[in-house]
Design a protein around this motif. Structure first.
Motif, PDB file in Angstrom:
ATOM      1  N   ALA A 151      -9.629  53.852 -28.628  1.00  0.00           N
ATOM      2  CA  ALA A 151      -8.637  54.719 -28.004  1.00  0.00           C
ATOM      3  C   ALA A 151      -7.752  54.375 -29.703  1.00  0.00           C
ATOM      4  CB  ALA A 151      -8.077  54.856 -26.715  1.00  0.00           C
TER       5      ALA A 151
ATOM      6  N   VAL B 104     -11.314  59.799 -27.100  1.00  0.00           N
ATOM      7  CA  VAL B 104     -11.594  58.234 -26.475  1.00  0.00           C
ATOM      8  C   VAL B 104     -12.795  57.432 -25.931  1.00  0.00           C
ATOM      9  CG1 VAL B 104     -10.637  56.708 -23.826  1.00  0.00           C
ATOM     10  CG2 VAL B 104      -9.224  58.484 -25.895  1.00  0.00           C
TER      11      VAL B 104
ATOM     12  N   ALA C 208      -7.462  61.796 -25.986  1.00  0.00           N
ATOM     13  CA  ALA C 208      -6.272  60.881 -25.745  1.00  0.00           C
ATOM     14  C   ALA C 208      -4.950  61.752 -25.577  1.00  0.00           C
ATOM     15  CB  ALA C 208      -5.572  60.618 -26.975  1.00  0.00           C
TER      16      ALA C 208
ATOM     17  N   TRP D 114      -4.678  61.255 -17.086  1.00  0.00           N
ATOM     18  CA  TRP D 114      -3.786  60.693 -18.053  1.00  0.00           C
ATOM     19  C   TRP D 114      -2.669  60.561 -16.565  1.00  0.00           C
ATOM     20  CZ3 TRP D 114      -4.452  57.693 -22.076  1.00  0.00           C
ATOM     21  CH2 TRP D 114      -5.707  58.029 -23.075  1.00  0.00           C
TER      22      TRP D 114
END
Length: 414
Positions: free
Chosen positions: A198, A210, A226, A277
């Motif tokens: 990344a 990524v 990302a 995330w």
């Protein structure tokens, strides 16, 4: 290499399975109906064992003999490189780790490994390939800023336009598929046998993609975008989470000191399994992250504060212990007085074994001395400091060999 086993390569192993003529008990015949009805059943060899039983046998072989076993046949090589082989050796307490460093210079590609044994810590140079032997993308220099990631005994050296796989058992280099997005100064980590990258980029362009690399299929694919575009970031992995740490924002926000500070002293967390995330975390102390690694369920972060370094530990265990996300400041690495924290010095952290976090200090000391007008004998370009996560103490290990400069480092399991 043949697909089937050649008896000449493992006769010593077969002999260990044969009766000992000096042992009277081993010569006592065993009468069983199946052996009487089918005399040929007693002629079975180790090559006729199914994979699971053969793995049980091979997993008990001394570490020094494993490279020889990998050369017997393709079947044995496939089994030795399987995750189950490492799992078995780990359960038997036979799995060994070593710090691996590889670098590309004008004369070729050099690699060395540092093995930790009681009272002995030495480097062993185990590869020297001339510049004409390996040409990844037409330039050896493309590997000068490469990142390294290890899966078992194989080390993947990932650069902007090329990927090299080094087999630490066989001592061979193989060219693999490059990343989909050419990038440098990116984060890299290994999770469940796959490589994740990344951040980074080229020129003024930083990619948000990524990527995941499957070594079995030799294929890269984009798995997510990302949360923030980071350039010069560092990667680590704990408990299925890919940590993208530090770096800078390349773009409009770089003119704002506050935005630059947020990137340099924070980390984003990507849950590989859920493809989600997690909440970003700030690194305490307000410094600029210069190195990071994972070891024994924690992320270790080295931060620079212009005139000093700070060393931090982040608890990455998500097993319900309640400590996930906690930070703790640790004893700073004892750098020699000659090493100054400026652009001539850079750092790399690698976790090795379950008790030791290794910090490798790599710098252009010669440039520093020339600029300062100093000339000192015995000052090496690169040094290695070891941090024991159990007793919390630092000690200095053997310096990198002279031919290993600006190395990409990883931990090799075998």
């Amino acid at each position: 290499m043949s697909e089937s086993c050649n008896s000449r390569h493992f006769s010593w192993l077969m002999k260990s399975c044969l009766p000992n003529p000096s042992d009277a008990k081993s010569l006592v015949p065993i009468h069983h109906p199946s052996t009487v009805a089918n005399p040929s059943a007693t002629a079975a060899t180790i090559a006729s064992l199914p994979d699971d039983l053969l793995l049980e046998c091979l997993s008990r072989i001394p570490s020094s003999s494993i490279p020889s076993l990998a050369a017997v046949c393709r079947r044995w090589t496939r089994l030795l490189l399987s995750p189950y082989f490492l799992h078995l050796r780990r359960g038997l307490g036979l799995l060994r780790h070593s710090l691996f460093a590889i670098s590309a210079v004008d004369s070729g590609i050099f690699a060395a490994d540092l093995q930790f044994q009681p009272e002995i810590v030495t480097w062993r140079v185990n590869l020297a390939v001339s510049s004409s032997s390996v040409c990844a993308d037409g330039s050896q220099g493309s590997l000068s800023h490469a990142r390294a990631a290890a899966i078992g005994p194989r080390v993947y050296v990932v650069s902007r336009n090329a990927v090299l796989r080094y087999d630490s058992w066989m001592g061979t280099l193989t060219l693999r598929s490059p990343m989909l997005f050419p990038r440098k100064k990116f984060a890299i980590a290994v999770i469940s046998g796959k490589i994740y990258v990344a951040g980074g980029g080229g020129g003024s362009e930083v990619t948000a993609a990524v990527e995941e690399y499957d070594p079995e299929k030799n294929r890269w694919e984009v798995v997510t975008q990302a949360a923030r575009k980071r350039y010069g970031c560092i990667g680590a992995a704990v408990d299925g989470v890919f940590y993208v740490i530090g770096g800078l924002k390349i773009g409009n926000e770089t003119s704002r000191a506050s935005a630059a500070h947020v990137y340099a002293s924070s980390m984003d967390l990507f849950d590989v399994k859920s493809r989600q995330w997690l909440r970003s975390r700030s690194v305490p102390g307000g410094g600029c992250v210069v190195a990071a690694c994972a070891a024994v369920g924690h992320v270790y972060v080295l931060s620079s504060h212009a005139v000093e370094l700070s060393f931090w530990r982040f608890d990455g265990r998500r097993g319900g212990g309640g400590a996930f996300g906690e930070w703790k400041r640790l004893k700073s690495p004892p750098l020699p007085a000659q090493v100054r924290l400026d652009g001539t010095v850079r750092f790399s952290c690698v976790g090795v074994e379950d008790k030791v976090a290794v910090v490798q200090v790599v710098g252009c000391i010669d440039d520093l001395l020339r600029r300062s007008g100093r000339s000192e004998r015995g000052l090496r370009e690169s040094l290695v400091l070891l941090y024991d996560t159990v007793d919390g103490e630092w000690r200095r290990a053997a310096d990198l060999p002279e031919m290993i400069t600006r190395a990409a480092c990883a931990c090799v399991e075998w």
